[in-house]
Design an enzyme around this catalytic site. Structure first.
Site, PDB file in Angstrom:
ATOM      1  N   GLN A  31      29.550  31.588  39.741  1.00 26.97           N
ATOM      2  CA  GLN A  31      30.052  30.079  39.427  1.00 26.97           C
ATOM      3  C   GLN A  31      29.875  29.064  40.402  1.00 26.97           C
ATOM      4  O   GLN A  31      29.651  29.224  42.003  1.00 26.97           O
ATOM      5  CB  GLN A  31      32.659  30.437  39.854  1.00 26.97           C
ATOM      6  N   ASP A 137      33.556  44.429  38.660  1.00 28.77           N
ATOM      7  CA  ASP A 137      34.772  43.710  37.561  1.00 28.77           C
ATOM      8  C   ASP A 137      36.292  43.964  37.701  1.00 28.77           C
ATOM      9  O   ASP A 137      36.207  45.532  37.643  1.00 28.77           O
ATOM     10  CB  ASP A 137      33.852  43.568  36.302  1.00 28.77           C
ATOM     11  N   ASP A 155      45.354  37.882  40.500  1.00 29.29           N
ATOM     12  CA  ASP A 155      45.662  37.433  40.812  1.00 29.29           C
ATOM     13  C   ASP A 155      44.108  35.970  40.634  1.00 29.29           C
ATOM     14  O   ASP A 155      42.791  36.253  41.481  1.00 29.29           O
ATOM     15  CB  ASP A 155      45.110  37.230  42.275  1.00 29.29           C
TER      16      ASP A 155
END
Ligand code: SAM
Length: 275
Positions: A31, A137, A155
């Site tokens: 990201q 993951d 979260d």
């Protein structure tokens, strides 16, 4: 010239924040990561342009996602956090003396690295000897661990990209198998104001797996609408009627024993969404 950060998690509504300084901006393997210092909210972490946490309001989210399940469970010893690389949830978990071990399973090690560097107030618990960090993951981790954790806290980022599989029935079934027999799961589940269908789908999916499923709300100024939901799935303990008479006092800014009960009382439009 003024610099503004424009957050556009919701397609047709944006929030903007006046920026003092950009501390880091990089493309990680997963990201676009950015930590900026803002005038209104202090330092702020964004991932793919979406606000994750800020120095000024992080306590609401981290206290509520942690203390509601941990005070509901009678004796939480082993806790798993899926995501949560900023460390705020781990910091709150470590306030519970019964907890012997916290595993943080975060997919993106750069989130941990940069939060340790620029958000030490939030990430401080990540160096605690009770905290084990696993980079990978969460879906795979949960699949590979059975009957192991008393509490699992999801979260995560919002339900796209790497986090998409963290919302939904097949993952909740795996979560249930990863929990001990009286285990509790909680996830951040978006805003019922802008995303009623997502909230309803996630709630129904959890309800199909857990004997007790409850949704509660908290006021989080930096999340779209400020009106944020969390969903709990529990095998045995009901968070709404939890006996809190013998719980220890911990240092909080948002969570109280009264709020623990009150947050489950929902506005009518949210009751309607869940029906
Ligand atoms: N409080 C935040 C919010 O709701 O905006 C969540 C913060 S935390 C930074 C979210 C973390 O979840 C991110 O660091 C992201 O890398 C991580 N994450 C996303 N998908 C994941 C997955 N499949 N497994 C483990 N971690 C994941």
């Amino acid at each position: 010239m003024d610099m503004w950060l424009r957050e556009g998690q919701i397609e047709d509504a944006v929030m903007t924040y006046k920026v003092k300084e950009t501390l880091v901006r990089k493309k990680t393997k997963y990201q676009d990561l950015c930590i900026v210092d803002t005038y209104a909210l202090g330092r702020m972490l964004t991932l793919d342009g979406i606000v994750q946490t800020t120095i000024k309001d992080e306590y609401v989210y981290h206290e509520m996602i942690t203390h509601i399940p941990l005070f509901t469970h009678k004796n939480p010893k082993k806790v798993l956090v899926v995501g949560g690389g900023d460390g705020g949830t781990v910091r709150e978990i470590l306030k519970h003396p019964s907890v012997e071990k916290v595993v943080l399973c975060e997919i993106d090690e750069d989130v941990i690295k940069e939060c340790k560097k620029f958000l030490p107030e939030i990430s401080c618990g990540l160096s605690d000897p009770k905290c084990e960090i696993f980079i990978g993951d969460g879906i795979k981790y949960v699949h590979e661990h059975k009957n192991e954790f008393d509490v699992i806290i999801v979260d995560s980022t919002d339900p796209f990209g790497a986090a998409e599989g963290l919302f939904g029935g097949s993952f909740y079934k795996e979560i249930s198998e990863c929990l001990t027999q009286d285990g509790i799961f909680i996830a951040q589940t978006e805003t019922p104001f802008y995303l009623p269908d997502t909230v309803k789908r996630v709630y129904d999916d959890a309800k199909a797996v857990f004997p007790i499923t409850k949704l509660f709300m908290a006021g989080i100024p930096t999340y779209p609408s400020g009106f944020w939901s969390f969903t709990i799935g529990s095998k045995k303990y009901n968070p709404e009627t939890a006996d809190l008479s013998n719980t220890i006092d911990i240092d909080t800014k948002y969570y109280t024993k009264q709020l623990h009960k009150a947050c489950f009382v929902l506005p009518k439009f949210i009751e309607d969404i869940l029906e």
